[in-house]
Design an enzyme around this catalytic site. Structure first.
Site, PDB file in Angstrom:
ATOM      1  CD  GLU A   1       0.665  -1.625   7.926  1.00  0.00           C
ATOM      2  OE1 GLU A   1       0.310  -0.874   8.864  1.00  0.00           O
ATOM      3  OE2 GLU A   1       1.151  -1.201   6.869  1.00  0.00           O
TER       4      GLU A   1
ATOM      5  CG  ASP B   1       0.260  -4.042   2.046  1.00  0.00           C
ATOM      6  OD1 ASP B   1      -0.046  -4.757   3.026  1.00  0.00           O
ATOM      7  OD2 ASP B   1       1.041  -3.075   2.113  1.00  0.00           O
TER       8      ASP B   1
ATOM      9  CD  GLU C   1       7.951  -0.565   7.525  1.00  0.00           C
ATOM     10  OE1 GLU C   1       6.993  -1.257   7.114  1.00  0.00           O
ATOM     11  OE2 GLU C   1       8.138   0.616   7.163  1.00  0.00           O
TER      12      GLU C   1
ATOM     13  CE  LYS D   1       3.009  -5.886   3.603  1.00  0.00           C
ATOM     14  NZ  LYS D   1       2.535  -4.866   4.568  1.00  0.00           N
TER      15      LYS D   1
ATOM     16  CG  ASP E   1      -0.340   0.041   2.520  1.00  0.00           C
ATOM     17  OD1 ASP E   1       0.906  -0.065   2.589  1.00  0.00           O
ATOM     18  OD2 ASP E   1      -1.052   0.176   3.526  1.00  0.00           O
ATOM     19  CB  SER E   2       4.591   1.690  -0.094  1.00  0.00           C
ATOM     20  OG  SER E   2       4.777   0.539  -0.900  1.00  0.00           O
TER      21      SER E   2
END
Ligand code: KIV
Length: 277
Positions: free
Chosen positions: A118, A86, A185, A116, A47-48
């Site tokens: 978080e 993501d 991270e 993925k 999602d960056s």
């Protein structure tokens, strides 16, 4: 020789054999082709993309539809790499049902191999539900950009014993919940090494030192295509921005002074035909 499709078994086998795993972000077709041709094991449509492709200030505004759009393009460009989509902010936090439904879109609509998300222990039940639905999940702990405000900014996580212990517990809970891999991270190298040793699933570091089972970087950071800021953990292997700007300025100058297009870039026609027009 054509590469074979990378599987979860192979990623786990690499950890067992002490071979490093490579992961790279990609958000579009041409990048995906290059990442695949470079032999990278796993491709992450992070999602960056909200920041490096769409110009948002953070990853928070990214929507499911934006993610699906980019994942489809990466799918078309990827033959062998294991594809991870993501899950964007608020696509898995509202309810377990919504999380499973959205994870399903990454697989059914976009053709990803996995998703993925978080979060630590508090997200283990969501990971478990998605895995039970038959969708592989890569977890992501440490600095979790979607909730950076809760973490008081983009800072290294787990520097003291108490917060480090929480990350160790999170990693264990996520493995128990069925995650097949875990991104870590911005955590101290010693902590990442401890977690990597304790887990059976592979760990992928970004700002987590060399002892993780593999490494991931954001494509735009590694290639110098994102100039707003560069985190300490990034190694810029090439500065493409400077080459591209140079090419653009040359194009502008050559158009303005009549050098481009030259005869080799143009199509001819018999002058007699012109007279008949
Ligand atoms: O969104 C992303 O690109 C990521 C990587 C930094 C791991 O989550």
């Amino acid at each position: 020789m054509e590469r074979k499709k990378v599987t979860i078994a192979e990623l786990k086998q690499k950890k067992a054999a002490g071979e490093k795993i490579t992961m790279m972000t990609a958000y579009d077709y041409p990048t995906a082709v290059m990442v695949d041709q470079a032999g990278i094991d796993a491709v992450l449509i992070g999602d960056s993309l909200g920041m490096v492709m769409l110009g948002y200030d953070s990853t928070v505004p990214v929507t499911m539809d934006e993610m699906i759009h980019h994942c489809k393009a990466v799918r078309r460009g990827t033959k062998a790499g294991f594809i991870i989509g993501d899950m964007p902010f608020m696509s898995y936090q509202v309810s377990v049902e919504k999380a499973v439904e959205n994870a399903g879109r990454f697989i059914k609509e976009a053709g990803c191999d996995s998703v993925k998300l978080e979060g630590g222990t508090e997200m283990a039940h969501v990971v478990n539900a998605i895995v039970k639905a038959g969708i592989p999940v890569c977890a992501h702990i440490g600095l979790t950009p979607q909730t950076a405000t809760m973490l008081s900014g983009f800072k290294v996580q787990g520097k003291d014993a108490e917060s480090a212990r929480k990350l160790v517990q999170s990693a264990g809970a996520l493995e128990d919940a069925g995650a097949f891999m875990i991104v870590m991270e911005c955590i101290p190298s010693l902590l990442a090494a401890k977690i990597t040793k304790e887990l059976h699933i592979p760990t992928i570091g970004i700002g987590a030192g060399k002892d993780c089972d593999g490494q991931v970087l954001v494509y735009h950071d590694l290639t110098g295509l994102f100039e707003r800021f560069t985190p300490k953990f990034v190694k810029q292997y090439v500065n493409l921005s400077s080459y591209i700007k140079e090419a653009l300025m040359q194009f502008k100058a050559e158009v303005e002074n009549g050098v481009f297009p030259g005869p080799e870039h143009a199509f001819s026609m018999d002058e007699k035909e012109v007279d008949k027009i």
